[in-house]
Write a protein that holds these residues in place. Structure first.
Motif, PDB file in Angstrom:
ATOM      1  N   MET A 143      43.560  34.650  26.409  1.00 29.03           N
ATOM      2  CA  MET A 143      42.004  34.913  25.937  1.00 29.03           C
ATOM      3  C   MET A 143      41.574  36.527  24.637  1.00 29.03           C
ATOM      4  SD  MET A 143      39.994  36.164  29.721  1.00 29.03           S
ATOM      5  CE  MET A 143      38.327  36.224  28.699  1.00 29.03           C
ATOM      6  N   ALA A 144      40.504  35.998  24.173  1.00 30.90           N
ATOM      7  CA  ALA A 144      40.999  37.011  22.534  1.00 30.90           C
ATOM      8  C   ALA A 144      40.396  38.309  22.239  1.00 30.90           C
ATOM      9  CB  ALA A 144      39.761  35.740  21.364  1.00 30.90           C
ATOM     10  N   SER A 145      40.067  38.826  21.709  1.00 30.28           N
ATOM     11  CA  SER A 145      40.454  40.281  22.175  1.00 30.28           C
ATOM     12  C   SER A 145      39.275  40.497  22.271  1.00 30.28           C
ATOM     13  CB  SER A 145      40.690  41.027  20.260  1.00 30.28           C
ATOM     14  OG  SER A 145      40.756  42.344  20.413  1.00 30.28           O
ATOM     15  N   GLY A 146      38.407  41.328  23.351  1.00 27.13           N
ATOM     16  CA  GLY A 146      36.964  42.128  23.366  1.00 27.13           C
ATOM     17  C   GLY A 146      36.271  40.893  24.838  1.00 27.13           C
ATOM     18  N   ASP A 147      37.013  39.948  24.939  1.00 27.65           N
ATOM     19  CA  ASP A 147      36.371  39.524  26.199  1.00 27.65           C
ATOM     20  C   ASP A 147      36.792  39.447  27.062  1.00 27.65           C
ATOM     21  OD1 ASP A 147      36.499  37.466  24.472  1.00 27.65           O
ATOM     22  OD2 ASP A 147      38.138  35.621  25.001  1.00 27.65           O
ATOM     23  N   THR A 148      36.104  39.116  28.005  1.00 31.57           N
ATOM     24  CA  THR A 148      35.460  40.416  29.266  1.00 31.57           C
ATOM     25  C   THR A 148      36.903  38.779  30.250  1.00 31.57           C
ATOM     26  OG1 THR A 148      33.141  40.760  29.434  1.00 31.57           O
ATOM     27  CG2 THR A 148      34.548  40.777  31.295  1.00 31.57           C
ATOM     28  N   LEU A 149      36.973  40.475  31.099  1.00 33.64           N
ATOM     29  CA  LEU A 149      38.432  40.018  31.789  1.00 33.64           C
ATOM     30  C   LEU A 149      37.737  39.692  34.056  1.00 33.64           C
ATOM     31  CD1 LEU A 149      41.192  41.849  30.975  1.00 33.64           C
ATOM     32  CD2 LEU A 149      41.401  39.529  30.571  1.00 33.64           C
ATOM     33  N   LEU A 150      37.305  41.175  33.646  1.00 33.80           N
ATOM     34  CA  LEU A 150      36.780  40.820  35.128  1.00 33.80           C
ATOM     35  C   LEU A 150      35.566  41.819  35.279  1.00 33.80           C
ATOM     36  CD1 LEU A 150      39.946  41.849  37.249  1.00 33.80           C
ATOM     37  CD2 LEU A 150      38.746  39.650  37.863  1.00 33.80           C
ATOM     38  N   VAL A 151      34.093  41.926  35.891  1.00 33.28           N
ATOM     39  CA  VAL A 151      33.388  42.801  36.180  1.00 33.28           C
ATOM     40  C   VAL A 151      33.284  43.159  37.642  1.00 33.28           C
ATOM     41  CG1 VAL A 151      31.089  42.763  36.305  1.00 33.28           C
ATOM     42  CG2 VAL A 151      31.781  41.826  34.302  1.00 33.28           C
ATOM     43  N   PHE A 152      32.535  44.588  37.857  1.00 35.96           N
ATOM     44  CA  PHE A 152      32.994  44.933  39.363  1.00 35.96           C
ATOM     45  C   PHE A 152      31.531  45.614  39.274  1.00 35.96           C
ATOM     46  CE2 PHE A 152      37.113  45.273  37.741  1.00 35.96           C
ATOM     47  CZ  PHE A 152      38.288  44.543  39.209  1.00 35.96           C
ATOM     48  N   ASN A 153      30.691  45.198  40.644  1.00 40.27           N
ATOM     49  CA  ASN A 153      29.656  46.227  40.949  1.00 40.27           C
ATOM     50  C   ASN A 153      30.469  47.536  42.426  1.00 40.27           C
ATOM     51  OD1 ASN A 153      29.638  44.619  43.860  1.00 40.27           O
ATOM     52  ND2 ASN A 153      27.625  44.107  42.955  1.00 40.27           N
ATOM     53  N   ALA A 154      29.100  48.371  42.373  1.00 43.15           N
ATOM     54  CA  ALA A 154      29.165  49.441  43.252  1.00 43.15           C
ATOM     55  C   ALA A 154      29.470  48.707  44.395  1.00 43.15           C
ATOM     56  CB  ALA A 154      27.720  49.665  43.282  1.00 43.15           C
ATOM     57  N   HIS A 155      28.761  47.672  44.797  1.00 41.68           N
ATOM     58  CA  HIS A 155      29.814  46.748  46.423  1.00 41.68           C
ATOM     59  C   HIS A 155      30.749  47.058  46.571  1.00 41.68           C
ATOM     60  CE1 HIS A 155      26.442  47.269  47.993  1.00 41.68           C
ATOM     61  NE2 HIS A 155      25.250  46.615  47.264  1.00 41.68           N
ATOM     62  N   SER A 156      32.371  46.192  45.568  1.00 44.77           N
ATOM     63  CA  SER A 156      33.022  46.228  45.114  1.00 44.77           C
ATOM     64  C   SER A 156      34.313  47.092  45.759  1.00 44.77           C
ATOM     65  CB  SER A 156      33.817  45.333  43.908  1.00 44.77           C
ATOM     66  OG  SER A 156      33.585  45.890  43.077  1.00 44.77           O
ATOM     67  N   MET A 157      33.393  48.284  45.538  1.00 44.19           N
ATOM     68  CA  MET A 157      34.046  49.383  45.345  1.00 44.19           C
ATOM     69  C   MET A 157      34.761  50.501  46.643  1.00 44.19           C
ATOM     70  SD  MET A 157      32.532  51.005  41.822  1.00 44.19           S
ATOM     71  CE  MET A 157      32.263  50.132  40.392  1.00 44.19           C
ATOM     72  N   THR A 158      36.034  50.863  46.734  1.00 37.91           N
ATOM     73  CA  THR A 158      36.030  51.558  48.039  1.00 37.91           C
ATOM     74  C   THR A 158      35.772  53.200  47.770  1.00 37.91           C
ATOM     75  OG1 THR A 158      36.371  49.646  49.051  1.00 37.91           O
ATOM     76  CG2 THR A 158      37.246  51.904  50.098  1.00 37.91           C
ATOM     77  N   PRO A 159      35.867  54.281  48.585  1.00 43.26           N
ATOM     78  CA  PRO A 159      36.132  55.607  48.512  1.00 43.26           C
ATOM     79  C   PRO A 159      37.449  56.236  49.026  1.00 43.26           C
ATOM     80  CG  PRO A 159      34.344  55.253  50.160  1.00 43.26           C
ATOM     81  CD  PRO A 159      34.555  53.720  50.097  1.00 43.26           C
ATOM     82  N   ASP A 160      37.502  57.359  48.554  1.00 39.41           N
ATOM     83  CA  ASP A 160      39.062  57.414  48.845  1.00 39.41           C
ATOM     84  C   ASP A 160      38.661  58.010  50.271  1.00 39.41           C
ATOM     85  OD1 ASP A 160      41.654  58.810  47.456  1.00 39.41           O
ATOM     86  OD2 ASP A 160      40.543  60.760  48.495  1.00 39.41           O
TER      87      ASP A 160
END
Lengths: 164, 84
Positions: free
Chosen positions: A1-18
């Motif tokens: 992939m080139a510089s600046g290309d997106t690797l991954l995207v996450f929204n709030a549903h994919s996150m877990t609280p400490d």
């Protein structure tokens, strides 16, 4: 992939609280967000696999967030990587690389989204994660940091990882 | 006696949580907000005697400090915030 290309995207549903210092789940006009307190440090985690298309350069983490109430002031954000390489890391304990931080102003209106970029060099800063490996991100607002002067919560909406 | 630092910070957190939950715009940063809370506390300490003297004698002598404080909060709320 080139510089600046997106690797991954996450929204709030994919996150877990400490478990002990977690941010609080919330919605804003039906957008799922995590609320990060202004007076203490709070944390969410996200798990992923580094895409096979990643060629091993630096990575920039872009946090997309809103202020609940503030229209001025800075939030201090911290991000750290934890590599889960094959038959090596015991997930019963944490092994995050040293976090990188950014101090950034909120948007000029509370419903507007601020973009905060935190750059990591390849290697130790990203815990030497390679393509195809499992990893975890630790995302914190450092509300106790002296440079964090924004009143009220910061609402984390989405996160992008891109090649620097 | 003024609020202790933990008490002032607890008040600060409570106010910010309330503003955040209401998504009510606030135009000062959190350091100024904490200074404001401490200034209000200092004003209360300085004016507590005057407040007590302003009450009718029967109220002054028979209401508890907690009751007087709740009355002050009720009147201030009605005057400056509204019926809600």
């Amino acid at each position: 992939m080139a510089s600046g290309d997106t690797l991954l995207v996450f929204n709030a549903h994919s996150m877990t609280p400490d478990a002990s210092a977690g941010a609080t789940p919330d919605t804003r006009n039906n957008h799922p967000v995590w609320d990060f307190d202004a007076s203490t440090d709070e944390i969410v985690y996200v798990e992923a696999v580094m895409p096979r298309s990643y060629v091993g350069g630096g990575i920039t983490v872009v946090l997309h967030w809103m202020a609940s109430s503030a229209t001025s002031g800075n939030a201090v954000w911290s991000v750290a990587f934890e590599r889960h390489d094959d038959d090596a890391v015991d997930l019963d304990s944490d092994s995050f690389a040293t976090a990188n931080t950014a101090t950034d102003a909120c948007a000029s209106a509370t419903g507007e989204v601020a973009y905060t970029s935190i750059a990591f060099t390849d290697g130790a800063q990203i815990d030497s994660i390679a393509a195809g490996e499992s990893f975890r991100l630790k995302i914190s607002r450092l509300g106790s940091n002296g440079s964090d002067n924004m009143s009220g919560d910061a609402e984390l909406l989405t996160v992008e990882l891109k090649e620097t | 006696m003024a609020l202790t630092t933990p008490q002032a910070r607890a008040c600060w957190k409570e106010v910010m949580d309330d503003l955040s939950n209401k998504r009510e715009v606030i135009l000062i940063d959190k350091n100024v907000l904490l200074d404001t809370i401490n200034a209000i506390d200092a004003w209360i300490v300085s004016n507590a005697t005057n407040f007590n003297q302003a009450l009718p004698l029967a109220a002054r002598q028979n209401l508890t400090a907690s009751q007087k404080t709740r009355l002050l909060m009720a009147v201030a709320r009605r005057r400056f915030i509204g019926d809600g």
